[in-house]
Write a protein that holds these residues in place. Sequence first.
Motif, PDB file in Angstrom:
ATOM      1  N   ASN A  71       0.848  -1.088   0.013  1.00 52.70           N
ATOM      2  CA  ASN A  71       0.011   0.165  -0.091  1.00 52.70           C
ATOM      3  C   ASN A  71       0.784   1.159  -0.150  1.00 52.70           C
ATOM      4  O   ASN A  71       2.168   1.125   0.041  1.00 52.70           O
ATOM      5  CB  ASN A  71      -0.872   0.020   1.307  1.00 52.70           C
ATOM      6  N   GLU A  72       0.346   2.387  -0.149  1.00 51.66           N
ATOM      7  CA  GLU A  72       1.129   3.695  -0.302  1.00 51.66           C
ATOM      8  C   GLU A  72       1.947   3.715   1.072  1.00 51.66           C
ATOM      9  O   GLU A  72       3.072   4.290   0.915  1.00 51.66           O
ATOM     10  CB  GLU A  72       0.026   4.721  -0.619  1.00 51.66           C
ATOM     11  N   ALA A  73       1.673   3.612   2.230  1.00 56.62           N
ATOM     12  CA  ALA A  73       2.321   3.713   3.461  1.00 56.62           C
ATOM     13  C   ALA A  73       3.561   2.770   3.350  1.00 56.62           C
ATOM     14  O   ALA A  73       4.630   3.389   3.681  1.00 56.62           O
ATOM     15  CB  ALA A  73       1.491   3.480   4.650  1.00 56.62           C
ATOM     16  N   GLU A  74       3.298   1.585   3.022  1.00 58.42           N
ATOM     17  CA  GLU A  74       4.253   0.590   2.854  1.00 58.42           C
ATOM     18  C   GLU A  74       5.354   0.937   1.605  1.00 58.42           C
ATOM     19  O   GLU A  74       6.871   0.959   1.873  1.00 58.42           O
ATOM     20  CB  GLU A  74       3.776  -0.821   2.760  1.00 58.42           C
ATOM     21  N   LEU A  75       4.888   1.608   0.866  1.00 59.06           N
ATOM     22  CA  LEU A  75       5.768   2.043  -0.390  1.00 59.06           C
ATOM     23  C   LEU A  75       6.633   3.177   0.042  1.00 59.06           C
ATOM     24  O   LEU A  75       7.577   3.409  -0.464  1.00 59.06           O
ATOM     25  CB  LEU A  75       4.689   2.363  -1.806  1.00 59.06           C
ATOM     26  N   GLY A  76       5.888   4.186   0.525  1.00 58.30           N
ATOM     27  CA  GLY A  76       6.823   5.161   1.245  1.00 58.30           C
ATOM     28  C   GLY A  76       7.862   5.006   1.976  1.00 58.30           C
ATOM     29  O   GLY A  76       8.910   5.228   2.019  1.00 58.30           O
ATOM     30  N   ALA A  77       7.585   3.850   3.076  1.00 51.57           N
ATOM     31  CA  ALA A  77       8.573   3.421   3.862  1.00 51.57           C
ATOM     32  C   ALA A  77       9.671   2.765   3.329  1.00 51.57           C
ATOM     33  O   ALA A  77      10.771   2.991   3.400  1.00 51.57           O
ATOM     34  CB  ALA A  77       8.033   2.492   5.000  1.00 51.57           C
ATOM     35  N   LEU A  78       9.382   1.961   2.214  1.00 50.21           N
ATOM     36  CA  LEU A  78      10.468   1.112   1.450  1.00 50.21           C
ATOM     37  C   LEU A  78      11.108   2.077   0.465  1.00 50.21           C
ATOM     38  O   LEU A  78      12.380   1.894   0.642  1.00 50.21           O
ATOM     39  CB  LEU A  78       9.617   0.229   0.517  1.00 50.21           C
ATOM     40  N   HIS A  79      10.670   3.043   0.070  1.00 55.25           N
ATOM     41  CA  HIS A  79      11.483   4.052  -0.708  1.00 55.25           C
ATOM     42  C   HIS A  79      12.284   4.723   0.303  1.00 55.25           C
ATOM     43  O   HIS A  79      13.432   5.070   0.038  1.00 55.25           O
ATOM     44  CB  HIS A  79      10.369   5.035  -1.311  1.00 55.25           C
ATOM     45  N   THR A  80      11.767   5.246   1.519  1.00 55.47           N
ATOM     46  CA  THR A  80      12.853   5.879   2.447  1.00 55.47           C
ATOM     47  C   THR A  80      14.020   4.957   2.888  1.00 55.47           C
ATOM     48  O   THR A  80      15.360   5.529   2.789  1.00 55.47           O
ATOM     49  CB  THR A  80      12.076   6.087   3.733  1.00 55.47           C
ATOM     50  N   ALA A  81      13.885   3.645   2.936  1.00 58.44           N
ATOM     51  CA  ALA A  81      14.670   2.827   3.187  1.00 58.44           C
ATOM     52  C   ALA A  81      15.860   2.317   1.998  1.00 58.44           C
ATOM     53  O   ALA A  81      16.870   2.092   2.241  1.00 58.44           O
ATOM     54  CB  ALA A  81      14.175   1.189   3.856  1.00 58.44           C
ATOM     55  N   GLU A  82      15.088   2.199   0.986  1.00 57.26           N
ATOM     56  CA  GLU A  82      15.964   1.711  -0.221  1.00 57.26           C
ATOM     57  C   GLU A  82      15.986   2.399  -1.510  1.00 57.26           C
ATOM     58  O   GLU A  82      16.760   2.121  -2.510  1.00 57.26           O
ATOM     59  CB  GLU A  82      15.080   0.526  -0.537  1.00 57.26           C
ATOM     60  N   THR A  83      15.266   3.667  -1.481  1.00 53.68           N
ATOM     61  CA  THR A  83      15.341   4.549  -2.670  1.00 53.68           C
ATOM     62  C   THR A  83      14.974   3.802  -4.093  1.00 53.68           C
ATOM     63  O   THR A  83      15.717   3.397  -4.733  1.00 53.68           O
ATOM     64  CB  THR A  83      16.698   5.172  -2.947  1.00 53.68           C
ATOM     65  N   LEU A  84      13.645   3.800  -4.119  1.00 52.88           N
ATOM     66  CA  LEU A  84      13.074   3.060  -4.895  1.00 52.88           C
ATOM     67  C   LEU A  84      13.101   3.674  -6.508  1.00 52.88           C
ATOM     68  O   LEU A  84      13.478   3.134  -7.630  1.00 52.88           O
ATOM     69  CB  LEU A  84      11.509   2.812  -4.876  1.00 52.88           C
ATOM     70  N   VAL A  85      13.028   5.126  -6.417  1.00 51.76           N
ATOM     71  CA  VAL A  85      13.204   5.910  -7.534  1.00 51.76           C
ATOM     72  C   VAL A  85      14.203   6.913  -7.292  1.00 51.76           C
ATOM     73  O   VAL A  85      13.972   7.378  -6.134  1.00 51.76           O
ATOM     74  CB  VAL A  85      11.915   6.264  -8.266  1.00 51.76           C
ATOM     75  N   ALA A  86      15.002   7.324  -8.096  1.00 52.78           N
ATOM     76  CA  ALA A  86      16.034   8.742  -7.749  1.00 52.78           C
ATOM     77  C   ALA A  86      15.405   9.931  -7.693  1.00 52.78           C
ATOM     78  O   ALA A  86      15.360  10.751  -8.691  1.00 52.78           O
ATOM     79  CB  ALA A  86      17.137   8.381  -8.718  1.00 52.78           C
ATOM     80  N   SER A  87      14.417  10.274  -6.782  1.00 55.63           N
ATOM     81  CA  SER A  87      13.793  11.321  -6.684  1.00 55.63           C
ATOM     82  C   SER A  87      13.724  11.590  -5.098  1.00 55.63           C
ATOM     83  O   SER A  87      13.500  10.975  -4.182  1.00 55.63           O
ATOM     84  CB  SER A  87      12.319  11.363  -7.187  1.00 55.63           C
ATOM     85  N   ALA A  88      14.085  13.054  -4.968  1.00 58.04           N
ATOM     86  CA  ALA A  88      14.146  13.422  -3.395  1.00 58.04           C
ATOM     87  C   ALA A  88      12.629  13.613  -2.760  1.00 58.04           C
ATOM     88  O   ALA A  88      12.218  13.396  -1.810  1.00 58.04           O
ATOM     89  CB  ALA A  88      14.768  14.854  -3.547  1.00 58.04           C
ATOM     90  N   THR A  89      11.765  13.983  -3.947  1.00 53.94           N
ATOM     91  CA  THR A  89      10.388  14.119  -3.336  1.00 53.94           C
ATOM     92  C   THR A  89       9.514  12.847  -4.242  1.00 53.94           C
ATOM     93  O   THR A  89       8.795  13.730  -5.288  1.00 53.94           O
ATOM     94  CB  THR A  89       9.740  15.607  -3.416  1.00 53.94           C
TER      95      THR A  89
END
Length: 362
Positions: free
Chosen positions: A171-189
């Motif tokens: 879900n979006e919360a899990e996706l946000g947490a995974l991005h914070t931990a793993e940088t899923l796409v090279a975007s600061a925001t």
Amino acid sequence: MTRDSGILADSDIAALFETGALTSARALDHDQIQPASLDLRLGSKAYRVRASFMPGPETPVAKKLERLKLHEIDLREGAVLETGCVYIVPLLEGLALPPELSASANPKSSTGRLDIFTRVITDNAQEFDKVPAGYQGPLYLEVSPRTFPIVARTGSRLSQIRFRKGGSQLNEAELGALHTAETLVASATPNISNGGIALSIDLSGGENGLIGYRGKHHTSVVDVDKRAQHDVLDFWEPIYDRGHRELVLDPDEFYILVSQEAVHVPPLYAAEMTPFDPLVGEFRVHYAGFFDPGFGNVSAGGQGSRAVLEVRSHEVPFILEHGQIVGRLIYEHMLKRPKALYGSDLGSHYQAQGLKLSKHFR
């Protein structure tokens, strides 16, 4: 780590053959099983049909084929499939899935980059590329080359299938947490919404100004099984940025472009590019939607890999601008870590990629 729900990894896909849940008319190719998917192979015949069709409830594909086929083509020695035509090909693989397993299909990356429209069909299907849980029966592939005529044969691999147990999407919360931990796409925001993380288009052109390619018409054939056989300029028109950082998509023309962001798929996850919302622009992006575990992963030789985008405008011209959102990636859990990751373990052609045509061109 093994979960109760998620995408089946390579070892579990191999086990499906051992239990009879997956069958094949001949032995598997040595590289047919991917980290989170299985390549599907064309059978010995293709049927030219009048038009695409959906079997519908309680209707085998073979029954519809008897009524709609125009011509039968022998694929054993290879055959030309023409642009603008629709073919139905029985696949070598069949299924006898247990009740807890479903599946979905997508064109392979090389298939999408050749603008070959493919969709998997099952008996009784009411949706393309979807295999319901517990399905038992044959698989068929609808094949329609759109830009280049192709040569295909028995064993050619144009599509791939993923198997899943239960619900596996983040879900979006899990996706946000995974991005914070793993940088899923090279975007600061990162733009995370509608269950996915956004990708935008790169029209900056880099050092040489090249932003993409447009497919030429009236070319020779492309053999889908041969690498580095064709000169790029015989099939593609390079497109360069002229300072505007925008591109007008002409209706029904086919373009190869690239995402602005590098993409990373951690080893315990799989990703998929979702169909683009037509409310945001009248064009289609990315036929080939599967991103395997390890795509862009540093440990697999990726160091972040940008997504190559197959783009086609519909009905009216459309102006793409640099940085415009063109698609979203959804991420799903794997049941377990694959034995082989996309990239260094497999010698994958598209790892660490930028703007890149399919493996058929030199």
